[in-house]
Write a protein that holds these residues in place. Structure first.
Motif, short mmCIF file in Angstrom:
data_model
loop_
_atom_site.label_atom_id
_atom_site.label_comp_id
_atom_site.label_asym_id
_atom_site.label_seq_id
_atom_site.Cartn_x
_atom_site.Cartn_y
_atom_site.Cartn_z
N VAL A 84 0.84 -1.20 0.00
CA VAL A 84 0.00 0.00 0.00
C VAL A 84 0.87 1.25 0.00
CG1 VAL A 84 -1.66 1.35 1.34
CG2 VAL A 84 -1.97 -1.11 1.07
N GLU A 85 1.94 1.23 0.81
CA GLU A 85 2.78 2.42 0.95
C GLU A 85 3.73 2.60 -0.23
OE1 GLU A 85 4.69 1.85 4.67
OE2 GLU A 85 2.91 2.30 5.87
N ARG A 86 4.37 1.52 -0.71
CA ARG A 86 5.42 1.62 -1.72
C ARG A 86 4.86 1.70 -3.15
NH1 ARG A 86 10.62 -0.45 -0.09
NH2 ARG A 86 10.92 -1.24 -2.21
N LEU A 87 3.75 1.01 -3.37
CA LEU A 87 3.23 0.91 -4.73
C LEU A 87 1.96 1.71 -4.95
CD1 LEU A 87 3.81 -2.92 -5.22
CD2 LEU A 87 5.34 -1.04 -5.75
N ASN A 88 1.59 2.50 -3.94
CA ASN A 88 0.43 3.39 -4.08
C ASN A 88 -0.83 2.62 -4.50
OD1 ASN A 88 -0.91 5.81 -3.97
ND2 ASN A 88 -0.37 6.44 -6.04
N LEU A 89 -1.14 1.57 -3.73
CA LEU A 89 -2.29 0.73 -4.06
C LEU A 89 -3.58 1.17 -3.38
CD1 LEU A 89 -0.68 -2.82 -3.93
CD2 LEU A 89 -0.89 -1.27 -5.87
N THR A 90 -3.57 2.35 -2.78
CA THR A 90 -4.72 2.78 -1.99
C THR A 90 -6.01 2.75 -2.81
OG1 THR A 90 -3.29 4.19 -0.68
CG2 THR A 90 -5.64 4.64 -0.58
N ARG A 91 -5.97 3.26 -4.03
CA ARG A 91 -7.18 3.30 -4.86
C ARG A 91 -7.69 1.89 -5.16
NH1 ARG A 91 -8.50 7.90 -7.91
NH2 ARG A 91 -9.29 6.50 -9.51
N LEU A 92 -6.77 0.95 -5.32
CA LEU A 92 -7.19 -0.41 -5.65
C LEU A 92 -7.91 -1.08 -4.48
CD1 LEU A 92 -4.19 -1.77 -7.74
CD2 LEU A 92 -6.33 -0.81 -8.54
N LEU A 93 -7.69 -0.59 -3.26
CA LEU A 93 -8.39 -1.16 -2.11
C LEU A 93 -9.89 -0.89 -2.15
CD1 LEU A 93 -5.96 -0.46 0.86
CD2 LEU A 93 -6.54 -2.66 -0.15
N LEU A 94 -10.30 -0.04 -3.07
CA LEU A 94 -11.72 0.24 -3.22
C LEU A 94 -12.41 -0.79 -4.10
CD1 LEU A 94 -11.51 4.12 -3.69
CD2 LEU A 94 -11.86 2.83 -1.59
N GLU A 95 -11.64 -1.75 -4.65
CA GLU A 95 -12.21 -2.78 -5.50
C GLU A 95 -12.54 -4.03 -4.68
OE1 GLU A 95 -12.92 -2.46 -8.62
OE2 GLU A 95 -12.07 -0.45 -8.84
N PRO A 96 -13.77 -4.56 -4.81
CA PRO A 96 -14.17 -5.73 -4.01
C PRO A 96 -13.23 -6.93 -4.17
CG PRO A 96 -16.07 -4.75 -5.09
CD PRO A 96 -14.86 -4.06 -5.65
N GLU A 97 -12.76 -7.20 -5.42
CA GLU A 97 -11.90 -8.38 -5.61
C GLU A 97 -10.58 -8.22 -4.88
OE1 GLU A 97 -11.87 -6.27 -9.71
OE2 GLU A 97 -13.14 -6.37 -7.93
N MET A 98 -10.12 -7.00 -4.74
CA MET A 98 -8.89 -6.73 -3.98
C MET A 98 -9.13 -7.02 -2.50
SD MET A 98 -5.74 -5.23 -4.14
CE MET A 98 -4.68 -4.06 -3.27
N LEU A 99 -10.25 -6.53 -1.98
CA LEU A 99 -10.54 -6.70 -0.56
C LEU A 99 -10.73 -8.17 -0.19
CD1 LEU A 99 -13.02 -3.72 -0.01
CD2 LEU A 99 -10.69 -3.94 0.86
N GLU A 100 -11.29 -8.94 -1.10
CA GLU A 100 -11.51 -10.36 -0.82
C GLU A 100 -10.21 -11.14 -0.79
OE1 GLU A 100 -14.24 -11.43 -3.84
OE2 GLU A 100 -15.89 -10.24 -2.98
N ALA A 101 -9.14 -10.60 -1.38
CA ALA A 101 -7.85 -11.28 -1.41
C ALA A 101 -6.93 -10.88 -0.27
CB ALA A 101 -7.14 -11.01 -2.74
N VAL A 102 -7.30 -9.82 0.46
CA VAL A 102 -6.44 -9.27 1.50
C VAL A 102 -6.47 -10.14 2.76
CG1 VAL A 102 -6.31 -7.35 3.16
CG2 VAL A 102 -6.47 -6.89 0.72
N GLU A 103 -5.32 -10.27 3.41
CA GLU A 103 -5.24 -10.91 4.73
C GLU A 103 -5.68 -9.88 5.77
OE1 GLU A 103 -4.41 -13.90 7.54
OE2 GLU A 103 -4.28 -14.06 5.37
N PRO A 104 -6.80 -10.09 6.47
CA PRO A 104 -7.30 -9.07 7.40
C PRO A 104 -6.33 -8.82 8.56
CG PRO A 104 -8.99 -10.72 6.93
CD PRO A 104 -7.70 -11.25 6.41
N ASP A 105 -6.08 -7.57 8.87
CA ASP A 105 -5.27 -7.20 10.03
C ASP A 105 -5.59 -5.76 10.41
OD1 ASP A 105 -2.74 -5.34 9.15
OD2 ASP A 105 -3.35 -6.64 7.52
N VAL A 106 -5.09 -5.35 11.57
CA VAL A 106 -5.41 -4.03 12.10
C VAL A 106 -4.96 -2.92 11.16
CG1 VAL A 106 -4.89 -2.41 13.97
CG2 VAL A 106 -5.45 -4.79 14.51
N HIS A 107 -3.78 -3.05 10.56
CA HIS A 107 -3.28 -2.01 9.67
C HIS A 107 -4.18 -1.85 8.44
CE1 HIS A 107 0.33 -1.49 11.99
NE2 HIS A 107 0.58 -2.79 11.93
N MET A 108 -4.65 -2.96 7.89
CA MET A 108 -5.52 -2.89 6.73
C MET A 108 -6.84 -2.24 7.10
SD MET A 108 -5.42 -3.31 3.56
CE MET A 108 -3.86 -4.21 3.53
N VAL A 109 -7.36 -2.52 8.30
CA VAL A 109 -8.58 -1.86 8.75
C VAL A 109 -8.36 -0.35 8.82
CG1 VAL A 109 -10.13 -1.54 10.73
CG2 VAL A 109 -9.49 -3.84 10.00
#
Length: 385
Positions: A84-109
């Protein structure tokens, strides 16, 4: 292949020229996943250092799935945060398929909460599911420990001169109360009155106000504070309020029944007006001598500093137990305003960071009105050993 050489090759990346070690099979796939994140790109600036993730949500989602199969969850969480920090993926976190692939953790929340106001409806349900999974795990880890510590402290803090059982006698206080009855020839104290622990009452015994800085640097603290706020609010012997602030103050007490809804009521980022938040919190306190006010902030004040300190002094003089946490997280020593921390310490209010696992003990110490500075020092020594 030498295991040590293999590990160095995976750490250093690049090709086999530097280590003389070529990778194949799963090792090559792991190396590719690491290279996509950590290899330098074209050097055009921050956020453009990708080694191959590209800019499409499906491609990133596949990469997230790959790293979850190659690495343990703790490593995956670090890599997600770095991505998220190095590759500027913040906008992609708004995509459902991205969220479904993420490992849930406090930082991601925390990252998702910072995007709350711009999140499209199609991604909102996926985001809520991820947040709820993290919250459920935190509740499993922290609820029973918190309730046990708080309930025990409330029982111990209620005193009676007619304890019903031997186990209810507070021997330390009983001995001190009867020192005048010391018999030197028998080397003993004859108690004329007993001091014991009272039974738990159903009425509210303490008021707790959690006042949480929601600036961007406090993301993890906001998540943990929301979970603890919900736990404390579920206990009838406490009246718990929770407010979050930046330059404005939002009272989220009516959301304490559902920490997920509470979290989505926050808005990470923005400025900080601690003085304004404390002023609002003062209005929530009706029984100062039975109240605990917990300010969770890095103390970088954008409001009126002198007024903030004056309000804290007023609260302590009225009998409020004031506690300042520089962070409520597992992230280690935080950045904070040292001048404001020193000024608070001069008022008898030490400021320190606290881990989630230590927070139940902190609440117990506050309920029993123990010296919080000494408690913090002992906790620091305990964790350092």
């Amino acid at each position: 292949m030498d295991e040590r050489l293999r590990r160095w090759r995976l750490v250093l990346g690049g090709d086999a020229d530097g280590t003389g070690c070529a990778l194949g099979g799963t090792d090559a796939q792991m190396d590719g996943a690491l290279a996509a994140l950590y290899n330098g790109g074209d050097g055009e600036g921050p956020g453009e250092r990708s080694g191959g993730l590209g800019a499409s949500a499906p491609r990133v989602a596949r990469w997230l799935g790959d790293i979850r199969s190659y690495f343990p969850s703790t490593v995956v969480q670090v890599m997600q945060k770095d991505a998220v920090e190095r590759l500027n993926l913040t906008r992609l976190l708004l995509e459902p398929e991205m969220l479904e692939a993420v490992e849930p953790d406090v930082h991601m929340v925390g990252t998702l909460l910072s995007l709350n106001r711009v999140m499209p409806e199609k991604a909102r349900e996926s985001a809520r599911a991820l947040v709820r999974k993290v919250v459920s795990e935190l509740e499993r880890r922290l609820v029973q420990k918190t309730k046990a510590a708080v309930t025990g402290a409330l029982d111990r803090s209620a005193r009676t001169h007619r304890p019903r059982r031997v186990a209810d006698i507070d021997w330390d206080r009983t001995i001190r109360a009867n020192l005048k009855n010391y018999l030197p020839e028998r080397n003993t104290v004859v108690p004329s009155r007993l001091v014991g622990y009272g039974r738990r009452q159903r009425a509210v015994q303490r008021e707790v106000v959690l006042c949480i800085d929601q600036s961007g640097s406090m993301a993890a603290s906001v998540v943990y504070s929301s979970v603890f706020g919900a736990v404390l609010a579920s206990m009838r012997s406490l009246r718990t309020s929770l407010v979050v602030f930046d330059t404005a103050v939002v009272d989220l007490t009516d959301q304490l029944h559902d920490p997920v809804e509470l979290l989505f009521g926050t808005q990470l980022g923005g400025g900080t007006d601690i003085n304004r938040a404390i002023a609002y919190s003062q209005g929530l306190i009706t029984r100062p001598t039975d109240s605990i006010f917990i300010l969770i902030s890095d103390l970088y004040e954008g409001g009126v500093r002198e007024e903030m300190l004056r309000r804290v002094a007023q609260m302590t003089a009225a009998g409020v137990q004031v506690i300042v946490l520089l962070a409520l997280s597992d992230e280690g020593a935080p950045f904070y305003d040292r001048d404001n921390a020193a000024a608070l310490a001069a008022l008898g209010v030490p400021a320190f960071a606290c881990t989630p696992d230590a927070f139940p003990g902190l609440m117990a110490a506050a309920i029993e009105r123990r010296d919080i500075g000494q408690w913090a020092e002992r906790e620091l020594e305990r964790t350092a050993t």
